[in-house]
Design a protein around this motif. Sequence first.
Motif, short mmCIF file in Angstrom:
data_model
loop_
_atom_site.label_atom_id
_atom_site.label_comp_id
_atom_site.label_asym_id
_atom_site.label_seq_id
_atom_site.Cartn_x
_atom_site.Cartn_y
_atom_site.Cartn_z
N LYS A 165 0.80 -1.30 0.06
CA LYS A 165 0.02 0.06 -0.02
C LYS A 165 1.01 1.34 -0.09
O LYS A 165 0.55 2.31 -0.82
CB LYS A 165 -1.02 0.09 1.27
CG LYS A 165 -2.07 -0.88 1.28
CD LYS A 165 -2.99 -0.58 2.35
CE LYS A 165 -4.21 -1.98 1.95
NZ LYS A 165 -4.51 -2.31 3.33
N GLN A 166 1.97 1.16 0.93
CA GLN A 166 3.00 2.23 0.80
C GLN A 166 3.50 2.54 -0.59
O GLN A 166 3.64 3.77 -0.88
CB GLN A 166 3.93 2.09 1.76
CG GLN A 166 3.63 2.14 3.38
CD GLN A 166 3.47 3.77 3.76
OE1 GLN A 166 4.36 4.49 3.16
NE2 GLN A 166 2.30 3.94 4.44
N LEU A 167 3.92 1.65 -1.20
CA LEU A 167 4.57 1.73 -2.61
C LEU A 167 3.52 2.39 -3.49
O LEU A 167 3.66 3.02 -4.37
CB LEU A 167 4.88 0.06 -3.10
CG LEU A 167 6.25 -0.22 -2.38
CD1 LEU A 167 6.46 -1.51 -3.05
CD2 LEU A 167 7.54 0.57 -2.56
N GLU A 168 2.25 1.83 -3.44
CA GLU A 168 1.20 2.40 -4.13
C GLU A 168 1.12 3.63 -4.05
O GLU A 168 0.91 4.55 -4.98
CB GLU A 168 -0.03 1.45 -3.88
CG GLU A 168 -0.48 0.56 -4.84
CD GLU A 168 -1.74 0.03 -4.63
OE1 GLU A 168 -2.60 -0.31 -5.48
OE2 GLU A 168 -2.40 -0.17 -3.40
N TYR A 169 1.03 4.29 -2.82
CA TYR A 169 0.97 5.52 -2.28
C TYR A 169 1.67 6.56 -3.00
O TYR A 169 1.73 7.43 -3.46
CB TYR A 169 0.40 5.56 -0.85
CG TYR A 169 0.54 7.10 -0.42
CD1 TYR A 169 1.54 7.66 0.48
CD2 TYR A 169 -0.46 7.79 -0.72
CE1 TYR A 169 1.55 8.83 0.91
CE2 TYR A 169 -0.55 9.10 -0.10
CZ TYR A 169 0.61 9.59 0.92
OH TYR A 169 0.57 10.85 1.26
N ARG A 170 3.25 5.91 -2.73
CA ARG A 170 4.35 6.73 -3.26
C ARG A 170 4.21 6.91 -4.68
O ARG A 170 4.74 7.83 -5.47
CB ARG A 170 5.57 6.03 -2.74
CG ARG A 170 5.82 6.55 -1.26
CD ARG A 170 7.16 5.99 -0.90
NE ARG A 170 7.28 5.25 0.29
CZ ARG A 170 8.19 4.52 0.60
NH1 ARG A 170 9.03 4.01 -0.53
NH2 ARG A 170 8.04 3.37 1.52
N ARG A 171 3.76 5.89 -5.42
CA ARG A 171 3.66 5.94 -6.94
C ARG A 171 2.44 6.92 -7.45
O ARG A 171 2.41 6.83 -8.58
CB ARG A 171 3.55 4.60 -7.39
CG ARG A 171 4.95 3.92 -7.38
CD ARG A 171 4.92 2.83 -8.31
NE ARG A 171 6.17 2.33 -8.62
CZ ARG A 171 6.17 1.40 -9.78
NH1 ARG A 171 5.26 0.81 -10.48
NH2 ARG A 171 7.36 1.24 -10.23
N GLY A 172 1.60 7.17 -6.43
CA GLY A 172 0.52 8.32 -6.66
C GLY A 172 -0.52 7.27 -7.40
O GLY A 172 -1.30 7.80 -8.37
N LEU A 173 -0.79 5.91 -7.19
CA LEU A 173 -1.71 5.36 -7.80
C LEU A 173 -3.11 5.17 -7.22
O LEU A 173 -3.04 5.46 -5.92
CB LEU A 173 -1.31 3.81 -8.04
CG LEU A 173 -0.20 3.37 -8.88
CD1 LEU A 173 0.18 2.11 -8.50
CD2 LEU A 173 -0.57 3.46 -10.45
#
Lengths: 244, 285
Positions: free
Chosen positions: A236-244
Amino acid sequence: MSKTEYVSPEGLRLDGRRPMEMRQLRAEIGTVSRANGSAVFEMGNTKVIAAVYGPREVQNRSQLINDHALVRCEYSMANFSTGDRMRKPKGDRRSTEISLVIRQTMEACILTHLMPRSQIDIFVQVLQADGGTRSACINAATLALADAGIPMRDIVTSCSAGYLNSTPLLDLNYIEDSAGGPDVTVGILPKLDKVTLLQMDAKLPVDIFENVMGLAIEGCKAIANYIREVLLENTKQLEYRRGL
Amino acid sequence: MVGLSVGEKHFIQCGIAQDLRLDGRKRLTYRPIYVETGIIPQAHGSARVRLGATDVIASVKAELGKPSALQPDKGKIAVYVDCSPTAAPMFEGRGGEELSTELSVALERCLLGGKSGAGAGIDPTSLVVVEGKVCWDLYIDGLVISSDGNLLDALAAAIKAALSNTGIPKVDVAAETTGDEQPEVNISDEEFLQFDTSGIPVIVTLTKVGKHYIVDATSEEESQMSSAISISVNRKGHVCGLTKRGGAGLDPSIILDMISVAKHVSEQLINKLDSEIAAAEASEE
């Protein structure tokens, strides 16, 4: 036979836990930025860092395997990890044995046939040792492999259990481990419900052994739930950081 | 580490010549430093320092031992660094031994002073318990978890932080001992003596790339270096130790210039480090 009470009459262990209670778990993914995948795993006071480098080109041509990946593992303990300062952090027999054990356990679950002619290195470093280092290393290695994106059949989790003062105890710490009672370490593939690692020392009657092993497997399943949560949170953190 | 292409190498060198490095820093700027103390509860003192992607842990353990016959009024200090294979695959097995030894010796040279113990950052006479019979043996262990250049500076900072965090237990010596008998010692669990770390130096490594020098090189910048000098400076601005690495020759005037640059940079580094250590100790409580 020592007269020390490892389980008090009220049912509390030396560190205040109940017999079936595990130590506090804490995991963090991505600590070593230069590695392909890395993780820190803590079980109570036992703290372990795992780093995965791979899949990459095989360094030693003579070890190259044509149809699947080569998995290598090294286990080392820091000088300050145990109570008395250790002189030789690597290369002693116990480290070699644990390296072998971790390698065999992880090799069973990695889909090595998808990465022929390549090499996957798993390095585990123990920062603090307080019993259950083998299990903590396997759990940390699972997280690091997941962080590296290496395809696996299932996650591998591991936990230890023992039997002292006629009580099965889950997740032994160093004092309980040194008490001279049996120590059963189990590693499982939780979804597939298969045992990949099973080691025991000292002796146990067979029916009690089934109990203790069952307890360790329950511990492994609880750790598997925790690991899944950590991985989900990380994604979820990775998704958030990628702006998805 | 993956090799650098000719274009990348050129980019690094030209950037440094124009005072603009890969991550946007100027030549004499350090990466942000994060210090955490007390991370190893079973050691007498410990600290973890993160300098960009470089991550090192230092721990201090004190054990009672016998002082050497040549120096009965001094305790013993040993520094040992281990490079964990988690930092780089080439440190596996005995691969990291060369680098570990180089770092250990450089740190001992900077912290421990000369053979007689004069000029040491830590005063060895403060470690003696009973002169000639019992002293503290201080073991300082460094562990490199992740390496992105500038290991020496990070380790020196970690050791300084770990020593600030160290509490040596108070020892009560039994009264009457005669001749060669070992005195009875009672190690207190309660009271601790804090170290005086104001005399401990920091290490500033200046890496020469082309005609200019940079401070706190990343591993890519280190791969382009012609030579590097690591200078250990203490709070008073005195040089406590010097190591030159790299094969290229350096004009002596350049070396003197690098030393003065290092002294200048070290003031800011010492202040920054002290404030980080104080913040870490405060948040630990």
